[in-house]
Design a protein around this motif. Structure first.
Motif, short mmCIF file in Angstrom:
data_model
loop_
_atom_site.label_atom_id
_atom_site.label_comp_id
_atom_site.label_asym_id
_atom_site.label_seq_id
_atom_site.Cartn_x
_atom_site.Cartn_y
_atom_site.Cartn_z
N ASN A 1 0.82 -1.20 0.00
CA ASN A 1 0.00 0.00 0.00
C ASN A 1 0.86 1.26 0.00
OD1 ASN A 1 -2.67 1.39 0.41
ND2 ASN A 1 -1.62 2.07 2.26
N GLN A 2 1.95 1.23 0.76
CA GLN A 2 2.89 2.35 0.77
C GLN A 2 3.51 2.55 -0.61
OE1 GLN A 2 6.60 1.62 2.84
NE2 GLN A 2 6.64 3.71 3.65
N GLN A 3 3.81 1.43 -1.29
CA GLN A 3 4.41 1.50 -2.62
C GLN A 3 3.46 2.12 -3.65
OE1 GLN A 3 7.78 0.13 -3.61
NE2 GLN A 3 7.80 0.70 -1.44
N ARG A 4 2.15 1.78 -3.54
CA ARG A 4 1.22 2.30 -4.54
C ARG A 4 0.99 3.80 -4.38
NH1 ARG A 4 -4.45 2.67 -3.30
NH2 ARG A 4 -4.83 2.22 -1.12
N MET A 5 1.29 4.35 -3.17
CA MET A 5 1.12 5.78 -2.93
C MET A 5 2.42 6.56 -3.08
SD MET A 5 -2.05 5.63 -2.52
CE MET A 5 -2.31 7.38 -2.23
N LYS A 6 3.49 5.85 -3.45
CA LYS A 6 4.81 6.49 -3.55
C LYS A 6 4.84 7.50 -4.70
CE LYS A 6 8.41 3.75 -3.29
NZ LYS A 6 9.44 2.78 -3.70
N ARG A 7 5.52 8.62 -4.47
CA ARG A 7 5.67 9.63 -5.52
C ARG A 7 7.15 10.02 -5.64
NH1 ARG A 7 2.55 13.20 -8.42
NH2 ARG A 7 0.63 12.67 -7.29
N ILE A 8 7.66 9.96 -6.86
CA ILE A 8 9.04 10.31 -7.16
C ILE A 8 9.08 11.76 -7.65
CG2 ILE A 8 11.13 9.64 -8.40
CD1 ILE A 8 9.92 7.47 -6.54
N SER A 9 10.00 12.55 -7.11
CA SER A 9 10.09 13.95 -7.51
C SER A 9 10.49 14.08 -8.98
CB SER A 9 11.09 14.70 -6.63
OG SER A 9 12.41 14.30 -6.95
#
Length: 439
Positions: A350-358
């Motif tokens: 779940n944390q991975q699906r909400m991850k955002r890369i700058s």
């Protein structure tokens, strides 16, 4: 949000498969003049005017018969009547009203509110007048169409989407900000046992008879201060083993549960090889860009040594190499072995699906991978990237601006995909890419 189901029903040889093919804009159903060709249902997700729905092609209903195959077709179509959100009742202008049409009308009359009545094979204005004969079936004025030529077909599709519930009405009443988890797999793989172990109670009936769970059950719980909703779905079964359509709509319910979910747990049986049906459900989850976890159940009954787990994982990874990014865990729903670790894995994914890369990190990454392996095209035209950015999460969507998006090859797309995973992770996440010309 679950996608509504529209089933086409009627006696044999009225053109149901032709209507189906016209709806999905491709020849997926068998079309043959011999009655009874469509022996089980075919289904496909399509859309009209931006409104998605699943269209189901059923076998023709022959109400009064002792023939085993025809009885099976009848049973499958009856399930369509029971389970679908909307029914397209198809008849045949060339033949006129038959006794079979009248018997089917009687079957449909109790659910007439969800019936759209159509007369197929109306090829000209003269035949349009013959449509009124069918009003005797009790469903009002039918839509006269020709699925073959497309005559009045858009009107039929308009009526379908107008009669289906709105997007807001279709939304399941999930707790706000909950992590939605679908548990899918073949019958008797242990889905309900796993749900019961997670919930700490007998929340779902557990039975050794395959296919006990036909409905999807939504259960809310908390774990480490996170709200989760677990969806126990009906089991999947190979079509060759379907009798009288009992399992067919379980397949559709599983699909609807995947549509509702954020994370899909695909339960595999440690005692069996991964099946075609397992692969299909993984592929469907990927097509809907859902997060994936492969869960090998019944690990407690396997005789093993220090190499067993590695061997099992290698075999599964080989069978579904297109889902190599999905975490894999061995559990026992009966004993509770690694069930807590599975819950931790759900939170991690779940944390991975909400991850955002700058954007800065994405462009640094893009410069690096292009320097390592510059893009090229068989035409020898220049391929140039201008910038990259992550523009969305859940699922992560990456935008690549370039001089000509048509020049990016499938091989290079796979290269970018693999490099993103190596650099940023996104374990268990089906990521999306968009390549566009910079104007």
């Amino acid at each position: 949000m679950a996608i509504p189901i529209v089933a086409i029903v009627g006696r044999p040889n009225v053109g149901k498969s032709t209507i189906f093919n016209k709806m999905v804009k491709r020849k997926l159903a068998i079309v043959d003049k011999e009655s009874g060709v469509t022996r089980d249902r075919k289904y496909y997700q399509t859309e009209w005017n931006g409104y998605p729905f699943i269209i189901v092609d059923t076998g023709g209903i022959v109400p009064s018969t002792n023939d085993t195959m025809t009885q099976s077709i009848k049973g499958q179509a009856e399930l369509a009547i029971e389970e679908a959100d909307l029914i397209v009742f198809a008849t045949d202008c060339k033949i006129g009203v038959t006794d079979y049409d009248q018997q089917i009308a009687k079957m449909l009359f109790p659910v007439q509110d969800k019936v759209i009545f159509t007369v197929n094979k109306v090829d000209n204005d003269k035949e349009e007048l013959e449509v009124y004969e069918f009003m005797n079936l009790g469903f009002g004025e039918p839509i006269g169409i020709s699925a073959l030529s497309g005559r009045n077909f858009s009107e039929l599709q308009d009526q379908i989407v107008n009669k289906l519930p709105s997007n807001d009405e279709m939304r399941e009443q999930f707790k706000e900000d909950t992590i939605k988890i679908a548990v899918v797999g073949k019958p008797n793989v242990g889905k309900s046992s796993l749900v019961n172990k997670i919930m700490g109670q007998n929340a779902v009936i557990v039975n050794d008879i395959p296919g006990t769970t036909r409905d999807s059950v939504h259960l809310n719980f908390e774990y480490k201060d996170f709200d989760l909703t677990i969806i126990d779905t009906a089991g999947l079964r190979r079509k060759s083993r379907v009798k009288f359509g009992i399992e067919y709509f379980s397949n559709l319910r599983s699909i609807r549960s995947i549509d509702d979910a954020d994370i899909v747990l695909v339960l595999l049986d440690a005692q069996e090889e991964i099946s075609v049906q397992d692969k299909r459900i993984i592929e469907y989850a990927q097509s809907q860009f859902k997060a994936l976890i492969l869960v090998v159940n019944k690990w407690d009954v396997i005789e093993k040594d220090h190499k067993t787990a590695k061997k099992y994982e290698e075999e599964i990874r080989y069978s579904v190499n297109y889902a190599s990014y999905a975490p894999l865990i061995f559990i026992s729903a009966t004993t509770g072995q690694r069930v807590t670790k599975l819950l931790d894995l759900i939170l991690y994914v779940n944390q991975q699906r909400m991850k955002r890369i700058s954007t800065h990190d994405m462009n640094t990454f893009l410069q690096k991978i292009v320097a390592q392996n510059p893009p090229n095209h068989p035409s020898h035209k220049r391929v140039k990237f201008y910038y990259a950015s992550q523009v969305d999460t859940n699922p992560p969507l990456f935008l690549f601006a370039m001089n000509n998006a048509k020049l990016i090859t499938e091989n290079y797309k796979r290269y970018i995909h693999n490099q993103i995973r190596d650099e940023f992770g996104f374990d268990g996440i089906t990521v999306k890419f968009k390549f566009k010309d910079k104007s």
